[in-house]
Scaffold this active site. Sequence first.
Site, PDB file in Angstrom:
ATOM      1  N   LYS A  99       0.004   1.483  20.943  1.00 22.96           N
ATOM      2  CA  LYS A  99      -0.464   0.553  19.915  1.00 22.96           C
ATOM      3  C   LYS A  99       0.496  -0.628  19.946  1.00 22.96           C
ATOM      4  O   LYS A  99       1.629  -0.530  19.491  1.00 22.96           O
ATOM      5  CB  LYS A  99      -0.474   1.212  18.531  1.00 22.96           C
ATOM      6  CG  LYS A  99      -0.830   0.252  17.414  1.00 22.96           C
ATOM      7  CD  LYS A  99      -0.743   0.887  16.044  1.00 22.96           C
ATOM      8  CE  LYS A  99      -0.833  -0.171  14.962  1.00 22.96           C
ATOM      9  NZ  LYS A  99      -0.715   0.377  13.610  1.00 22.96           N
ATOM     10  N   GLY A 160      -0.183  -2.815   5.001  1.00 19.76           N
ATOM     11  CA  GLY A 160       0.362  -2.301   3.745  1.00 19.76           C
ATOM     12  C   GLY A 160      -0.113  -3.009   2.499  1.00 19.76           C
ATOM     13  O   GLY A 160       0.329  -2.678   1.400  1.00 19.76           O
ATOM     14  N   ALA A 187      -5.175  -1.750   9.594  1.00 21.78           N
ATOM     15  CA  ALA A 187      -4.296  -2.408   8.620  1.00 21.78           C
ATOM     16  C   ALA A 187      -5.072  -3.116   7.507  1.00 21.78           C
ATOM     17  O   ALA A 187      -6.095  -3.744   7.749  1.00 21.78           O
ATOM     18  CB  ALA A 187      -3.365  -3.408   9.283  1.00 21.78           C
ATOM     19  N   GLY A 188      -4.521  -2.970   6.327  1.00 19.88           N
ATOM     20  CA  GLY A 188      -5.004  -3.705   5.168  1.00 19.88           C
ATOM     21  C   GLY A 188      -6.014  -2.977   4.308  1.00 19.88           C
ATOM     22  O   GLY A 188      -6.401  -3.475   3.254  1.00 19.88           O
ATOM     23  N   ASN A 209      -2.694   3.928   7.179  1.00 16.52           N
ATOM     24  CA  ASN A 209      -1.534   4.753   6.831  1.00 16.52           C
ATOM     25  C   ASN A 209      -1.228   4.681   5.348  1.00 16.52           C
ATOM     26  O   ASN A 209      -1.333   5.646   4.610  1.00 16.52           O
ATOM     27  CB  ASN A 209      -0.329   4.288   7.673  1.00 16.52           C
ATOM     28  CG  ASN A 209       0.860   5.225   7.611  1.00 16.52           C
ATOM     29  OD1 ASN A 209       1.669   5.267   8.516  1.00 16.52           O
ATOM     30  ND2 ASN A 209       1.020   6.015   6.562  1.00 16.52           N
ATOM     31  N   SER A 210      -0.876   3.473   4.879  1.00 11.75           N
ATOM     32  CA  SER A 210      -0.387   3.337   3.503  1.00 11.75           C
ATOM     33  C   SER A 210      -1.396   3.825   2.482  1.00 11.75           C
ATOM     34  O   SER A 210      -1.013   4.442   1.469  1.00 11.75           O
ATOM     35  CB  SER A 210      -0.039   1.871   3.213  1.00 11.75           C
ATOM     36  OG  SER A 210       0.876   1.384   4.143  1.00 11.75           O
TER      37      SER A 210
END
Lengths: 264, 70
Positions: A99, A160, A187-188, A209-210
Amino acid sequence: MNPDFNVYGTKLSSRLILGSALYPNPALMQQALQQSGCEAVTLSLRRQAPEQQGGEQFWQLVRDLKLRLLPNTAGCHSVQQAVTLAQMSREIFQTNWIKLELIGDDYNLQPDPILLLQAAEQLLADGFEVLPYCTDDLVLCKRLYELGCKVLMPWAAPIGSGLGVLNPYALRTLRERLPDATLIVDAGLGLPSHACQVMEMGFDGVLLNSAVALAKDPVLMAQAFSHAVAAGRSAFLAGAMPKQDFASPSTPVLGMPFWLQEAT
Amino acid sequence: MAEVTDTTLNIWLNGKAETLTSGELIDLLPRFKSPFAVALNGHFIAAVQYPGTQLKAGDQLDIVSPIAGG
């Protein structure tokens, strides 16, 4: 569009990829990953500090899950850094997947498009299977795809942030213009509905993830995202009804009682 | 960093000043836990290259291991 979730020839049945960071503790990470049904997990490399315990435990937990590993180059700001970290990752994790993250701005962690192209070209030439974390810029994504990146990972919003899809037009356009690329929104995303939204657009997968790790209940949120990704995919395959700006009654009008037809 | 003598060698190990008594990379590695990977002055050193890799004063050596990531 790809009928399978195909990552450089590897077919994954789950279209959700999760990160391994930010969980309250390693056990919750392990449970969340298991309950999500994901088959691939992201992880990274950092300087080994013998005085810090925990690194070995993390590595053991991840290995026990027997997931496919997707190492990242998070934190890299130059082509050389990213290439070196990718080479180190390949040796440790025994995978050609990388990645590719190359940060161009520290405020929003926006990928540097120019360095990204340069690094991707070097890594592809070195036999890597590059999954670039990129913006939703159509031309950048086309260039990456033309270089040989069969998988592209455009952002929905800054890493994040949990903001969800900031530019749905750009993501829809990517899907439209790159029908043969494997497109993963990375992401986001903050809510399962965000994941569902991009899957409804026809994206092949979602990486996050977050949103899971920072939820009050990461395991439950992992399950929620799993359902949302599956629902969005089914909706895409089912095909949405056309939109219109006026109402159409769903109940038949013919035979409505209380209505009198006046004599003519 | 400590003063360089005939028998010591000052390098940067994982970002910190380190004085070594051997310039052989392979002599430094037993203190690290497997798995790890090595970069010297920003360039990858494959495991097969460990024997024979000689360190010199001022070298920057990075030794990394798996951590969580997104």
